[in-house]
Design a protein around this motif. Sequence first.
Motif, short mmCIF file in Angstrom:
data_model
loop_
_atom_site.label_atom_id
_atom_site.label_comp_id
_atom_site.label_asym_id
_atom_site.label_seq_id
_atom_site.Cartn_x
_atom_site.Cartn_y
_atom_site.Cartn_z
N ALA A 28 32.49 43.67 32.02
CA ALA A 28 33.86 44.13 32.27
C ALA A 28 33.92 45.60 32.65
CB ALA A 28 34.73 43.85 31.05
N VAL A 29 33.08 46.42 32.05
CA VAL A 29 33.09 47.86 32.36
C VAL A 29 32.71 48.09 33.81
CG1 VAL A 29 32.00 50.07 31.88
CG2 VAL A 29 32.67 48.60 29.99
N ASN A 30 31.64 47.45 34.28
CA ASN A 30 31.21 47.60 35.67
C ASN A 30 32.25 47.06 36.64
OD1 ASN A 30 28.70 48.85 35.22
ND2 ASN A 30 27.70 46.89 34.85
N ILE A 31 32.85 45.92 36.30
CA ILE A 31 33.89 45.34 37.15
C ILE A 31 35.09 46.28 37.23
CG2 ILE A 31 35.55 43.44 37.38
CD1 ILE A 31 33.42 41.64 36.02
N ALA A 53 41.90 45.99 29.98
CA ALA A 53 42.33 44.83 29.18
C ALA A 53 42.49 43.60 30.07
CB ALA A 53 43.63 45.14 28.46
N GLU A 54 43.04 43.79 31.25
CA GLU A 54 43.24 42.66 32.17
C GLU A 54 41.90 42.10 32.63
OE1 GLU A 54 45.62 41.65 36.35
OE2 GLU A 54 45.52 43.71 35.61
N ILE A 55 40.93 42.99 32.90
CA ILE A 55 39.60 42.53 33.28
C ILE A 55 38.98 41.71 32.16
CG2 ILE A 55 37.25 43.22 33.89
CD1 ILE A 55 39.21 43.72 36.14
N CYS A 56 39.08 42.20 30.94
CA CYS A 56 38.51 41.48 29.80
C CYS A 56 39.17 40.12 29.61
CB CYS A 56 38.66 42.31 28.52
SG CYS A 56 37.58 43.75 28.44
N GLU A 57 40.49 40.08 29.72
CA GLU A 57 41.22 38.83 29.52
C GLU A 57 40.85 37.78 30.57
OE1 GLU A 57 45.29 39.95 29.67
OE2 GLU A 57 45.26 40.98 27.73
N ASN A 58 40.49 38.25 31.76
CA ASN A 58 40.23 37.34 32.87
C ASN A 58 38.77 37.35 33.31
OD1 ASN A 58 43.10 36.44 33.69
ND2 ASN A 58 43.28 38.65 33.51
N VAL A 59 37.88 37.82 32.44
CA VAL A 59 36.48 37.97 32.85
C VAL A 59 35.86 36.64 33.24
CG1 VAL A 59 35.43 37.73 30.54
CG2 VAL A 59 34.35 39.20 32.27
#
Length: 203
Positions: free
Chosen positions: A34-37, A56-62
Motif C-alpha cells: 500500500a505504501v508503494n502504491i 486509507a483508501e489504498i489500504c481499504e481497496n488493496v
Amino acid sequence: MSVFSPLQPVSESTSSSRPRVGGATVRQAKLPDAVNIFDLVNSLSGDGTLLRRTYAEICENVRDFTVAESESGVFLGCGALHLYGPHLAEVRSIVVKPEAKGQGAGGKLLRALLAEAEEQSVTAVCLFTRIPDFFFHFGFRVVDRTTLPDKIYKDCQNCPRLYACDEVAMVRGPLPKIAVLGPSKIAEPELVKLQTGVISSDR
C-alpha cells in the motif's frame, strides 16, 4: 493515466498472460504494498494524470490492485480493477515507474487486470486515459464518456476537471446497457439517463 509504451496486443483469452515473461512479474497486491502504491499513484495526481487517493483508501481497496515487480522484487508499478457489476469493470490507477520501461511491466499489468475481469465474467472493461494509443493495442476503443454513467457517478462528479475533462473514455467489450450507481451532485441533464426498471410486488 500511465507512463509506459505500447506492447503486443492482448490475446483473445488473457488468462495465459499471468505467468512471468521477461524482466517483470505481476501478482496480487498485499497490504505491505500500500505504501508503494500510495506514493506512485499520488506522484502523478498533481497534474491530474491520476486521481489522488488517500492511504486509507489504498489500504481499504488493496485487493483491487495488481503490482509489478522486477526479478529481484523491486516495486515497478501497479494497476487496479474496480468491479461495478457483471456489466462493467474499470481499469484504474495503472502506472509504472520510469525505470520499468523496457521490462514490459505496463502490458503485463493490463493483461493481468483483463484476465481478472474475464475470471469474474465481466462483459465490458472501461478506462479513462490521456494515452489512448497504448490501449488500442489491447482491444479498447474510444467511446463517449456519458455512456459510462457508473464511472461518472463514482469519480467524475468529484473531479475538478469534470466539465473540462481532457481524458479519453475507452471500452473493451459491449457498452453497458445498465448502471448500478445514481446521481448525487450532478444535475440530471448532464448525464445519460439510466435504463432502470420497476420491481413489482404482489404483496
